[in-house]
Design a protein around this motif. Structure first.
Motif, PDB file in Angstrom:
ATOM      1  N   MET A  91       0.843  -1.177   0.000  1.00  0.00           N
ATOM      2  CA  MET A  91       0.000   0.000   0.000  1.00  0.00           C
ATOM      3  C   MET A  91       0.890   1.243   0.000  1.00  0.00           C
ATOM      4  N   THR A  92       0.675   2.128  -0.955  1.00  0.00           N
ATOM      5  CA  THR A  92       1.480   3.338  -1.089  1.00  0.00           C
ATOM      6  C   THR A  92       0.774   4.512  -0.428  1.00  0.00           C
ATOM      7  N   GLU A  93       1.491   5.226   0.393  1.00  0.00           N
ATOM      8  CA  GLU A  93       0.942   6.414   1.045  1.00  0.00           C
ATOM      9  C   GLU A  93       1.082   7.615   0.120  1.00  0.00           C
ATOM     10  N   ASN A  94       0.118   8.521   0.199  1.00  0.00           N
ATOM     11  CA  ASN A  94       0.218   9.776  -0.541  1.00  0.00           C
ATOM     12  C   ASN A  94       0.984  10.769   0.311  1.00  0.00           C
ATOM     13  N   ARG A  95       2.233  10.912   0.021  1.00  0.00           N
ATOM     14  CA  ARG A  95       3.080  11.856   0.755  1.00  0.00           C
ATOM     15  C   ARG A  95       3.357  13.050  -0.132  1.00  0.00           C
ATOM     16  N   PRO A  96       3.438  14.250   0.439  1.00  0.00           N
ATOM     17  CA  PRO A  96       3.800  15.415  -0.368  1.00  0.00           C
ATOM     18  C   PRO A  96       5.214  15.259  -0.917  1.00  0.00           C
ATOM     19  N   THR A  97       5.433  15.787  -2.093  1.00  0.00           N
ATOM     20  CA  THR A  97       6.756  15.750  -2.711  1.00  0.00           C
ATOM     21  C   THR A  97       7.684  16.707  -1.980  1.00  0.00           C
ATOM     22  N   PRO A  98       8.824  16.221  -1.481  1.00  0.00           N
ATOM     23  CA  PRO A  98       9.771  17.117  -0.813  1.00  0.00           C
ATOM     24  C   PRO A  98      10.274  18.203  -1.772  1.00  0.00           C
ATOM     25  N   LEU A  99      10.562  19.365  -1.225  1.00  0.00           N
ATOM     26  CA  LEU A  99      11.031  20.509  -2.008  1.00  0.00           C
ATOM     27  C   LEU A  99      12.442  20.899  -1.599  1.00  0.00           C
ATOM     28  N   VAL A 100      13.164  21.459  -2.552  1.00  0.00           N
ATOM     29  CA  VAL A 100      14.440  22.106  -2.257  1.00  0.00           C
ATOM     30  C   VAL A 100      14.263  23.572  -2.643  1.00  0.00           C
ATOM     31  N   PHE A 101      14.446  24.454  -1.682  1.00  0.00           N
ATOM     32  CA  PHE A 101      14.396  25.890  -1.935  1.00  0.00           C
ATOM     33  C   PHE A 101      15.825  26.393  -2.108  1.00  0.00           C
ATOM     34  N   VAL A 102      16.065  27.126  -3.187  1.00  0.00           N
ATOM     35  CA  VAL A 102      17.377  27.724  -3.447  1.00  0.00           C
ATOM     36  C   VAL A 102      17.209  29.232  -3.368  1.00  0.00           C
TER      37      VAL A 102
END
Length: 74
Positions: free
Chosen positions: A1-12
């Protein structure tokens, strides 16, 4: 079962457009979702820090306030 996780971000955050664009390009080529900002104020105003896990890659000498101060405020 795959969880819906937010996509991690990189802020530059870097005031040198060429450096900022190069860092964003390299990170995107590695599969990261990236948002770039030219100054600390723009980052503080526009970045959504609560929607997903994030990493902040920043320049220490920004035109409006230092990268260290930005890190403290974020």
């Amino acid at each position: 079962m795959t969880e819906n996780r937010p996509t991690p971000l990189v802020f530059v955050v870097d005031d040198d457009q060429h450096v900022r664009n190069a860092l964003c390009r390299v990170l995107r080529s590695g599969g990261f979702t990236v948002q770039g900002y030219g100054c600390a104020s723009a980052f503080m105003q526009d970045a959504d820090l609560k929607s997903a896990p994030a990493c902040l890659l920043l320049d220490l000498q920004l035109p409006d306030f230092s990268g260290i101060e930005l890190q403290r405020r974020a």
